[in-house]
Design an enzyme around this catalytic site. Structure first.
Site, PDB file in Angstrom:
ATOM      1  N   HIS A 170      59.423  50.604  14.572  1.00 25.21           N
ATOM      2  CA  HIS A 170      60.409  51.202  15.457  1.00 25.21           C
ATOM      3  C   HIS A 170      61.625  50.329  15.694  1.00 25.21           C
ATOM      4  O   HIS A 170      62.630  50.790  16.225  1.00 25.21           O
ATOM      5  CB  HIS A 170      59.756  51.586  16.793  1.00 25.21           C
ATOM      6  CG  HIS A 170      58.961  52.850  16.671  1.00 25.21           C
ATOM      7  ND1 HIS A 170      57.912  52.962  15.804  1.00 25.21           N
ATOM      8  CD2 HIS A 170      59.083  54.056  17.269  1.00 25.21           C
ATOM      9  CE1 HIS A 170      57.412  54.182  15.886  1.00 25.21           C
ATOM     10  NE2 HIS A 170      58.105  54.867  16.762  1.00 25.21           N
ATOM     11  N   GLU A 190      32.011  49.365  -3.866  1.00 26.90           N
ATOM     12  CA  GLU A 190      32.579  50.688  -3.660  1.00 26.90           C
ATOM     13  C   GLU A 190      33.842  50.823  -4.512  1.00 26.90           C
ATOM     14  O   GLU A 190      34.465  49.835  -4.874  1.00 26.90           O
ATOM     15  CB  GLU A 190      32.930  50.857  -2.178  1.00 26.90           C
ATOM     16  CG  GLU A 190      31.720  50.911  -1.282  1.00 26.90           C
ATOM     17  CD  GLU A 190      31.092  52.288  -1.255  1.00 26.90           C
ATOM     18  OE1 GLU A 190      30.257  52.571  -2.137  1.00 26.90           O
ATOM     19  OE2 GLU A 190      31.434  53.078  -0.361  1.00 26.90           O
ATOM     20  N   LYS A 246      55.542  68.410  10.566  1.00 23.11           N
ATOM     21  CA  LYS A 246      55.321  68.089   9.155  1.00 23.11           C
ATOM     22  C   LYS A 246      54.056  67.240   8.983  1.00 23.11           C
ATOM     23  O   LYS A 246      53.265  67.462   8.063  1.00 23.11           O
ATOM     24  CB  LYS A 246      56.538  67.341   8.604  1.00 23.11           C
ATOM     25  CG  LYS A 246      56.546  67.248   7.085  1.00 23.11           C
ATOM     26  CD  LYS A 246      57.855  66.638   6.591  1.00 23.11           C
ATOM     27  CE  LYS A 246      57.824  66.463   5.080  1.00 23.11           C
ATOM     28  NZ  LYS A 246      59.043  65.856   4.559  1.00 23.11           N
ATOM     29  N   ASP A 247      53.856  66.288   9.886  1.00 24.04           N
ATOM     30  CA  ASP A 247      52.646  65.466   9.831  1.00 24.04           C
ATOM     31  C   ASP A 247      51.403  66.313  10.085  1.00 24.04           C
ATOM     32  O   ASP A 247      50.354  66.080   9.484  1.00 24.04           O
ATOM     33  CB  ASP A 247      52.713  64.324  10.860  1.00 24.04           C
ATOM     34  CG  ASP A 247      53.555  63.147  10.351  1.00 24.04           C
ATOM     35  OD1 ASP A 247      53.932  63.167   9.164  1.00 24.04           O
ATOM     36  OD2 ASP A 247      53.832  62.226  11.139  1.00 24.04           O
ATOM     37  N   SER A 253      62.063  54.241  10.222  1.00 20.00           N
ATOM     38  CA  SER A 253      61.591  54.394   8.856  1.00 20.00           C
ATOM     39  C   SER A 253      62.727  54.177   7.880  1.00 20.00           C
ATOM     40  O   SER A 253      63.879  54.493   8.175  1.00 20.00           O
ATOM     41  CB  SER A 253      61.038  55.804   8.653  1.00 20.00           C
ATOM     42  OG  SER A 253      59.861  55.975   9.392  1.00 20.00           O
TER      43      SER A 253
HETATM   44  C1  HEM Z   1      45.319  50.516   9.106  1.00 22.14           C
HETATM   45  C2  HEM Z   1      46.084  51.010   8.205  1.00 22.14           C
HETATM   46  C3  HEM Z   1      47.519  51.466   8.435  1.00 22.14           C
HETATM   47  C4  HEM Z   1      48.011  52.330   9.374  1.00 22.14           C
HETATM   48  C5  HEM Z   1      47.214  53.062  10.432  1.00 22.14           C
HETATM   49  C6  HEM Z   1      49.434  52.430   9.147  1.00 22.14           C
HETATM   50  C7  HEM Z   1      50.312  53.223   9.902  1.00 22.14           C
HETATM   51  C8  HEM Z   1      51.659  53.401   9.631  1.00 22.14           C
HETATM   52  C9  HEM Z   1      52.518  54.419  10.202  1.00 22.14           C
HETATM   53  C10 HEM Z   1      52.074  55.468  11.237  1.00 22.14           C
HETATM   54  C11 HEM Z   1      53.767  54.291   9.646  1.00 22.14           C
HETATM   55  C12 HEM Z   1      54.974  55.209   9.835  1.00 22.14           C
HETATM   56  C13 HEM Z   1      54.895  56.465   8.943  1.00 22.14           C
HETATM   57  C14 HEM Z   1      55.121  56.209   7.465  1.00 22.14           C
HETATM   58  O1  HEM Z   1      56.103  55.564   7.086  1.00 22.14           O
HETATM   59  O2  HEM Z   1      54.326  56.677   6.634  1.00 22.14           O
HETATM   60  C15 HEM Z   1      53.710  53.160   8.771  1.00 22.14           C
HETATM   61  C16 HEM Z   1      54.795  52.667   8.058  1.00 22.14           C
HETATM   62  C17 HEM Z   1      54.735  51.616   7.154  1.00 22.14           C
HETATM   63  N1  HEM Z   1      53.591  50.961   6.724  1.00 22.14           N
HETATM   64 FE1  HEM Z   1      51.709  51.270   7.422  1.00 22.14          FE
HETATM   65  N2  HEM Z   1      49.784  51.614   8.112  1.00 22.14           N
HETATM   66  C18 HEM Z   1      48.639  51.021   7.648  1.00 22.14           C
HETATM   67  C19 HEM Z   1      48.538  50.135   6.598  1.00 22.14           C
HETATM   68  C20 HEM Z   1      49.628  49.656   5.862  1.00 22.14           C
HETATM   69  C21 HEM Z   1      49.546  48.812   4.699  1.00 22.14           C
HETATM   70  C22 HEM Z   1      48.223  48.335   4.093  1.00 22.14           C
HETATM   71  C23 HEM Z   1      50.830  48.579   4.280  1.00 22.14           C
HETATM   72  C24 HEM Z   1      51.344  47.774   3.083  1.00 22.14           C
HETATM   73  C25 HEM Z   1      50.879  46.667   2.673  1.00 22.14           C
HETATM   74  C26 HEM Z   1      51.730  49.252   5.156  1.00 22.14           C
HETATM   75  C27 HEM Z   1      53.122  49.209   5.074  1.00 22.14           C
HETATM   76  C28 HEM Z   1      53.970  50.029   5.787  1.00 22.14           C
HETATM   77  C29 HEM Z   1      55.418  50.044   5.649  1.00 22.14           C
HETATM   78  C30 HEM Z   1      56.246  49.135   4.730  1.00 22.14           C
HETATM   79  C31 HEM Z   1      55.906  51.045   6.513  1.00 22.14           C
HETATM   80  C32 HEM Z   1      57.351  51.485   6.694  1.00 22.14           C
HETATM   81  C33 HEM Z   1      57.648  52.496   5.616  1.00 22.14           C
HETATM   82  C34 HEM Z   1      59.075  53.017   5.612  1.00 22.14           C
HETATM   83  O3  HEM Z   1      59.600  53.290   6.672  1.00 22.14           O
HETATM   84  O4  HEM Z   1      59.626  53.139   4.509  1.00 22.14           O
HETATM   85  N3  HEM Z   1      50.968  49.901   6.110  1.00 22.14           N
HETATM   86  N4  HEM Z   1      52.420  52.635   8.763  1.00 22.14           N
END
Ligand code: HEM
Lengths: 252, 426
Positions: free
Chosen positions: B213, B285, B241-242, B217
């Protein structure tokens, strides 16, 4: 997008190959079971006959320790019948008020008694091999029901050049082909109450039907519920899609 | 975006004392401006969040019937499957929920790599994401041990045994096990961690979203929004959409849970753990297969480093290297849409990971061994050589002047006109 689908297909093909490689021996032929498929359910008559095969043949060596007599209700037996089946077994209970263990006839709440007191006794009686418990067998082997059926019907004379010990049998489907289980089924090994001819093929598929249930007793409920859940989700997702279109309509 | 002004007196009373409603509104409500051009690959973050919640809820209920003892664990799981009302449903949801969590997070991560989401100013957001992945792995690994089947036991033994590759390895491993082999104390500590880590993940997810935030995004064209006409409020546009994405997700998930609940698992884990019988194939797994392939592709010692130690280092390195991606890829252009070469190398890398997955499921013998070795080398080559070189030599395509431009084909004036309508509604 197309590339992603291809990539996903590759991953899944890989997983597929992964499961297949464990069976470097002959793959068991795929059979059409009453319980396979989305709408598949267990065949009560086959399970009852299968129970008979288990009790009269397999139970001599194999335990079924996760199944209680009361569970047999699922095969279509009434309470009286279950009590009667249970009472045919003797179970060890106790200690009583004197501190002694005692024997009594089985009750519906009891589980199938095991043929051997412990794995050592089982091995001693079977030339060193322990007959595994059958409760989960169908879920515990690659190929599942097809494999166990193929195993039970897959005994053949060993090919030239393969030496068997007295206690070994040659089986087309057992991993490595040499098994310590002598062919358990022979023509008319049991006499079916419903007049079904007791061929090896019939007994094998009946006992597998029974064991499929012991491995996954909740399958019928699971599939019935699954159909309802999927139908609901399809409608629900369709509605959400319509709402999404409507909300976004003003934007484009 | 509009200020948050509640009309309901109860909400106003609470809001004045604890501004929780405006907090939610800023997080996922109309008070959170989001790029208007996000595609469906941006659904996976919220899906991951929901997958996590599903796992935590089913996990807590399972814990009410599970017995963490080497002698009873296997049977207690079977009791859940047979005698606990809807226990089979809970267990199958939890089991397959973990697989789906990984599918969703891997797609989420691939999305980040494709669109360059990790670049300035989102490096820390990305690194928190990698931390989440590591925590997920630890959680999944400890969880897999709990049913105490043959693979539960042997996976725990093989993986913990890796530490013998390090100096004082034997001591470390004895300490990890709580004994001289994997046993009841091991099961107990794994259970303790398996219950703890998901809540650590929740905490780290909050940091992830907090960091998200800060700048909002990124988006498929990878240029920052340069005015309110490029953004739309999160609610209702992205909430709906989500939700639609969630519907698709749940439908696929239900198909697996209800009709093929054991498809992704290994059959032999339905055999109770037996320390005296080593299974012919010890495989993890599916979501760990690429790492497993890398671990096993090192078959030679290098200088004073044993093959085992190098394998372990490379295995951990394959995930840890993700931390460095924002600095390995110095290209000023984020999205692969405008990076004609990177686009290809990205898909080759995805294919490489698929190959590693496939190799990991097979025994480390030729030809799998050689294929695995080539794929492992390429995996690192991609990050350590390709990315830095592309940053220098790749001819990138011209970027659009604004987010609105490619979305609203008309461009300029009409873009402002079309965008103003939903803004008023917000
Ligand atoms: C427990 C697991 C995770 C949860 C619950 C989670 C949740 C979220 C949510 C709700 C968003 C915003 C929506 C979206 O952009 O799709 C987000 C964005 C993002 N997440 Fe995760 N995430 C997780 C794991 C990861 C992992 C493993 C990575 C990469 C190594 C990652 C990298 C990112 C990045 C870079 C964004 C920003 C994307 C953008 O705005 O272009 N996340 N995450």
């Amino acid at each position: 997008m197309k590339k992603l689908i291809i990539a996903a297909a590759v991953v899944f093909a890989g997983l597929q190959a992964g499961t297949a490689r464990a069976a470097e021996d002959t793959d068991p032929p795929a059979r059409d079971w009453s319980f396979s498929g989305v709408f598949g359910q267990y065949d009560r008559a086959a399970m009852q006959r299968g129970l008979q095969v288990y009790r009269e043949v397999c139970a001599g060596c194999h335990s079924l320790r996760l199944i209680a007599f009361r569970n047999l209700e699922a095969l279509g037996y009434g309470e009286d019948e279950i009590e009667a089946i249970a009472a045919e077994y003797t179970v060890v209970d106790g200690p009583d008020d004197e501190g002694e263990m005692f024997e009594r006839p089985g009750l519906p709440a009891d589980r199938f008694p095991s043929p051997f007191a412990n794995p050592k006794a089982a091995a001693a009686a079977n030339n060193g091999a322990v007959p595994p418990d059958l409760s989960l067998m169908i879920k515990a082997r690659d190929g599942g029901a097809d494999y166990v059926h193929a195993l039970l019907t897959g005994y053949v004379d060993p090919p030239d050049g393969v030496e068997l010990l007295d206690v070994q049998s040659y089986n087309l489907y057992f991993p490595g082909h040499l098994t310590a289980m002598a062919p358990p089924l022979s023509e008319d090994a049991v006499a079916y109450g419903d007049g079904t001819p007791a061929t090896v093929e019939r007994m094998a598929s009946d006992v597998v039907s029974f064991l499929a249930w012991t491995a996954e007793p909740a399958m019928e409920e699971r599939k019935r519920m699954g159909i309802k859940v999927i139908l609901f989700l399809l409608v629900f997702t369709g509605v959400l899609y319509a709402v999404k279109r409507k909300v976004w309509a003003g934007l484009h | 975006m509009s200020e948050f002004k509640p009309t309901n007196p109860v909400i106003r009373w609470i809001e004045h004392r604890l501004p929780i409603f405006s907090f939610i509104d800023h997080a996922v409500g109309s008070g959170y401006p989001t790029p208007r051009n996000l595609n469906y690959w941006w659904n996976y973050g919220s899906l991951a969040g929901i997958a996590l919640v599903i796992l935590i809820i089913t996990g807590i209920v399972l814990a009410m019937q599970y017995t963490p003892h080497a002698d009873y664990a296997f049977d207690s799981v079977e009791r859940i499957m047979r005698d606990v009302n809807y226990g089979w449903l809970l267990r199958y949801i939890h089991m397959n929920g973990a697989s789906f969590f990984f599918i969703v997070v891997y797609i989420h991560l691939f999305r980040g790599l494709y669109y360059g989401s990790y670049k300035e100013p989102r490096e820390l957001l990305w690194m928190i994401g990698v931390t989440l992945l590591l925590l997920m792995m630890a959680t999944a690994f400890t969880g897999y041990v709990l049913p105490w089947g043959q693979l539960s036991y042997w996976a725990a033994r093989v993986i913990t045994n890796m530490f013998t590759a390090f100096p004082f390895g034997e001591t470390i491993v004895t300490w990890l096990w709580g004994g001289y082999t994997v046993g009841n104390p091991t099961l107990n500590r794994f259970y303790a961690f398996h219950y703890l880590l998901p809540f650590v993940i929740v905490g780290v997810v909050f940091m992830h979203i907090w960091a998200l935030h800060r700048f909002g995004s990124s988006n498929p064209v990878g240029i920052e929004a340069d005015g309110p006409q490029d953004k739309i409020p999160f609610h209702p546009y992205y909430t709906v959409k989500d939700l639609f994405g969630l519907g698709v997700y749940l439908t696929l998930f239900a198909a697996l849970v209800f009709f093929a609940p054991n498809m992704l698992g290994e059959t032999i884990n339905y055999v109770e753990a037996d320390p005296l019988v080593t299974p012919a194939h010890i495989v993890p797994e599916w979501y760990f297969l690429p790492y497993y392939a890398i671990l096993r592709s090192v078959t030679f010692d290098i200088w004073f480093l044993s093959a085992k130690l190098i394998g372990v280092i490379l295995m951990f390195g394959s995930t840890l290297i993700l931390f460095l991606v924002p600095w390995l890829d110095r290209s000023p252009v984020r999205s692969a849409r405008f990076r004609p070469w990177y686009k290809w190398f990205f898909w080759i890398w995805v294919f490489d990971v698929a190959v590693l997955t496939w190799v990991g499921a097979n025994l480390p013998v030729p030809p799998y061994l050689y294929i695995g070795q080539v794929a492992s080398v390429w995996y690192f080559f991609h990050f350590l050589v390709i990315l830095p070189l592309l940053s220098i030599f790749e001819p990138t395509k011209p970027l659009p002047s604004s987010i609105g431009e490619p979305v609203l084909k008309g461009g300029g004036a009409s873009a402002a006109g079309a965008a103003s309508k939903p803004m008023e509604k917000a």
